[in-house]
Design a protein around this motif. Structure first.
Motif, mmCIF file in Angstrom:
data_model
loop_
_atom_site.group_PDB
_atom_site.id
_atom_site.type_symbol
_atom_site.label_atom_id
_atom_site.label_comp_id
_atom_site.label_asym_id
_atom_site.label_seq_id
_atom_site.Cartn_x
_atom_site.Cartn_y
_atom_site.Cartn_z
ATOM 1 N N GLN A 142 0.826 -1.194 0.000
ATOM 2 C CA GLN A 142 0.000 0.000 0.000
ATOM 3 C C GLN A 142 0.864 1.249 0.000
ATOM 4 O OE1 GLN A 142 -2.877 0.157 3.144
ATOM 5 N NE2 GLN A 142 -3.806 2.004 2.365
ATOM 6 N N LEU A 143 1.943 1.252 0.745
ATOM 7 C CA LEU A 143 2.833 2.407 0.799
ATOM 8 C C LEU A 143 3.455 2.683 -0.568
ATOM 9 C CD1 LEU A 143 4.243 4.550 2.567
ATOM 10 C CD2 LEU A 143 5.990 2.843 3.050
ATOM 11 N N ALA A 144 3.725 1.629 -1.305
ATOM 12 C CA ALA A 144 4.389 1.786 -2.595
ATOM 13 C C ALA A 144 3.434 2.054 -3.746
ATOM 14 C CB ALA A 144 5.210 0.532 -2.900
ATOM 15 N N SER A 145 2.185 1.612 -3.631
ATOM 16 C CA SER A 145 1.337 1.669 -4.822
ATOM 17 C C SER A 145 -0.021 2.338 -4.657
ATOM 18 C CB SER A 145 1.129 0.257 -5.351
ATOM 19 O OG SER A 145 0.479 -0.532 -4.372
ATOM 20 N N ASP A 146 -0.410 2.736 -3.483
ATOM 21 C CA ASP A 146 -1.719 3.374 -3.311
ATOM 22 C C ASP A 146 -1.713 4.737 -3.994
ATOM 23 O OD1 ASP A 146 -4.152 4.440 -2.420
ATOM 24 O OD2 ASP A 146 -4.002 3.386 -0.508
ATOM 25 N N LYS A 147 -2.729 5.009 -4.795
ATOM 26 C CA LYS A 147 -2.814 6.292 -5.499
ATOM 27 C C LYS A 147 -3.287 7.413 -4.579
ATOM 28 C CE LYS A 147 -3.705 4.061 -9.820
ATOM 29 N NZ LYS A 147 -3.160 4.222 -11.020
ATOM 30 N N ASP A 148 -3.931 7.034 -3.495
ATOM 31 C CA ASP A 148 -4.426 8.011 -2.529
ATOM 32 C C ASP A 148 -3.353 8.266 -1.468
ATOM 33 O OD1 ASP A 148 -6.097 9.660 -1.024
ATOM 34 O OD2 ASP A 148 -6.974 7.971 0.058
ATOM 35 N N CYS A 149 -2.996 9.536 -1.277
ATOM 36 C CA CYS A 149 -1.927 9.855 -0.325
ATOM 37 C C CYS A 149 -2.322 9.484 1.110
ATOM 38 C CB CYS A 149 -1.508 11.315 -0.425
ATOM 39 S SG CYS A 149 -2.761 12.487 0.057
ATOM 40 N N MET A 150 -3.600 9.529 1.440
ATOM 41 C CA MET A 150 -4.016 9.148 2.792
ATOM 42 C C MET A 150 -3.783 7.656 3.039
ATOM 43 S SD MET A 150 -4.643 11.875 4.264
ATOM 44 C CE MET A 150 -5.125 11.176 5.806
ATOM 45 N N GLY A 151 -3.925 6.844 2.020
ATOM 46 C CA GLY A 151 -3.619 5.424 2.151
ATOM 47 C C GLY A 151 -2.134 5.201 2.389
ATOM 48 N N ARG A 152 -1.306 5.977 1.694
ATOM 49 C CA ARG A 152 0.146 5.862 1.885
ATOM 50 C C ARG A 152 0.552 6.346 3.279
ATOM 51 N NH1 ARG A 152 -0.127 8.233 -3.219
ATOM 52 N NH2 ARG A 152 0.998 10.109 -2.576
ATOM 53 N N ILE A 153 -0.101 7.399 3.745
ATOM 54 C CA ILE A 153 0.175 7.895 5.102
ATOM 55 C C ILE A 153 -0.205 6.836 6.135
ATOM 56 C CG2 ILE A 153 -0.655 9.551 6.840
ATOM 57 C CD1 ILE A 153 -0.648 11.672 4.587
ATOM 58 N N TRP A 154 -1.369 6.239 5.979
ATOM 59 C CA TRP A 154 -1.802 5.194 6.895
ATOM 60 C C TRP A 154 -0.797 4.044 6.917
ATOM 61 C CZ3 TRP A 154 -3.124 0.058 6.383
ATOM 62 C CH2 TRP A 154 -3.769 -0.520 7.478
ATOM 63 N N ALA A 155 -0.339 3.646 5.732
ATOM 64 C CA ALA A 155 0.630 2.552 5.642
ATOM 65 C C ALA A 155 1.947 2.931 6.317
ATOM 66 C CB ALA A 155 0.863 2.189 4.173
ATOM 67 N N ALA A 156 2.401 4.169 6.108
ATOM 68 C CA ALA A 156 3.662 4.618 6.721
ATOM 69 C C ALA A 156 3.563 4.598 8.239
ATOM 70 C CB ALA A 156 4.016 6.022 6.227
ATOM 71 N N ARG A 157 2.464 5.100 8.765
ATOM 72 C CA ARG A 157 2.292 5.120 10.225
ATOM 73 C C ARG A 157 2.318 3.709 10.809
ATOM 74 N NH1 ARG A 157 -2.530 9.612 10.777
ATOM 75 N NH2 ARG A 157 -1.210 11.436 10.412
ATOM 76 N N ASN A 158 1.664 2.794 10.140
ATOM 77 C CA ASN A 158 1.626 1.422 10.642
ATOM 78 C C ASN A 158 2.971 0.726 10.520
ATOM 79 O OD1 ASN A 158 -1.101 0.773 11.676
ATOM 80 N ND2 ASN A 158 -1.675 1.605 9.689
ATOM 81 N N LEU A 159 3.658 0.952 9.416
ATOM 82 C CA LEU A 159 4.978 0.331 9.248
ATOM 83 C C LEU A 159 5.965 0.863 10.288
ATOM 84 C CD1 LEU A 159 5.405 0.158 5.378
ATOM 85 C CD2 LEU A 159 5.296 -1.765 6.972
ATOM 86 N N GLY A 160 5.887 2.152 10.597
ATOM 87 C CA GLY A 160 6.769 2.719 11.616
ATOM 88 C C GLY A 160 6.569 2.069 12.964
ATOM 89 N N GLY A 161 5.354 1.686 13.254
ATOM 90 C CA GLY A 161 5.063 1.010 14.520
ATOM 91 C C GLY A 161 5.690 -0.368 14.615
ATOM 92 N N PHE A 162 5.867 -1.029 13.473
ATOM 93 C CA PHE A 162 6.500 -2.355 13.484
ATOM 94 C C PHE A 162 7.982 -2.243 13.824
ATOM 95 C CE2 PHE A 162 3.143 -3.655 10.232
ATOM 96 C CZ PHE A 162 2.333 -4.216 11.192
ATOM 97 N N GLY A 163 8.680 -1.336 13.161
ATOM 98 C CA GLY A 163 10.100 -1.129 13.423
ATOM 99 C C GLY A 163 11.004 -2.260 12.975
#
Length: 181
Positions: free
Chosen positions: A1-22
């Protein structure tokens, strides 16, 4: 989703979640996405996610993100770097102090330097108290950085900057600094 979502809010959501994994894989995905991302708002979220990850890999990724062109995204990268308390962070943040395309990037670097709470940080912050800038942004950042050192010996300095004749933003920062220490 971070790499291919056309909607920036989807990419933001993916970034926030991935950061939580670490995890190393998540950090690698964030670093790749930051380099390819065109929207500075998403770059800001990715930088914050890397800062939240808090791993050595995330630190290295943020250092590689420092030369980002957009000053708003660069400011977020500098802020995220400030969350890491390692010796070489001060050197990277001092490089951000030389930004000529924004007053806010050096100001944010000064705040991030203060998070390090080292004697070298205090010296770097005191040096920037003499720098004049639009709306006193750099001096204001230096005072905020000094407040983050949480050192009671700085009270006389904060009192000096609360006096009439100083820019109102620096005076407000000095009052906040007094409250912090």
């Amino acid at each position: 989703q971070l790499a291919s979502d056309k909607d920036c809010m989807g990419r933001i959501w993916a970034a926030r979640n991935l950061g939580g994994f670490g995890t190393p894989r998540a950090v690698e995905a964030l670093a790749k996405a930051f380099a390819k991302e065109r929207a500075w708002g998403v770059q800001i979220e990715i930088a914050q996610a890397l800062g939240a990850a808090g791993t050595p890999e995330a630190y290295d990724a943020l250092v590689k993100c420092l030369p980002v062109r957009n000053v708003k995204a660069r400011r977020a990268v500098v802020d995220a770097l400030g969350t890491f308390k390692c010796a070489e962070t001060l050197g990277h943040l001092k490089g951000a102090l030389a930004a000529k395309d924004s007053y806010y990037v050096p100001a944010e670097a000064l705040r991030a330097i203060g998070k390090g709470r080292s004697k070298a940080a205090e010296k770097a912050l005191r040096e920037r108290l003499t720098v004049d800038s639009w709306n006193d942004v750099i001096r204001w950042g230096a005072i905020d950085g000094l407040a983050r050192l949480n050192d009671e010996s700085l009270v006389p300095l904060f009192l000096k900057y609360t006096e009439l004749g100083n820019h109102y933003l620096s005076r407000a920062a000095a009052v906040r600094g007094l409250g912090a220490v």
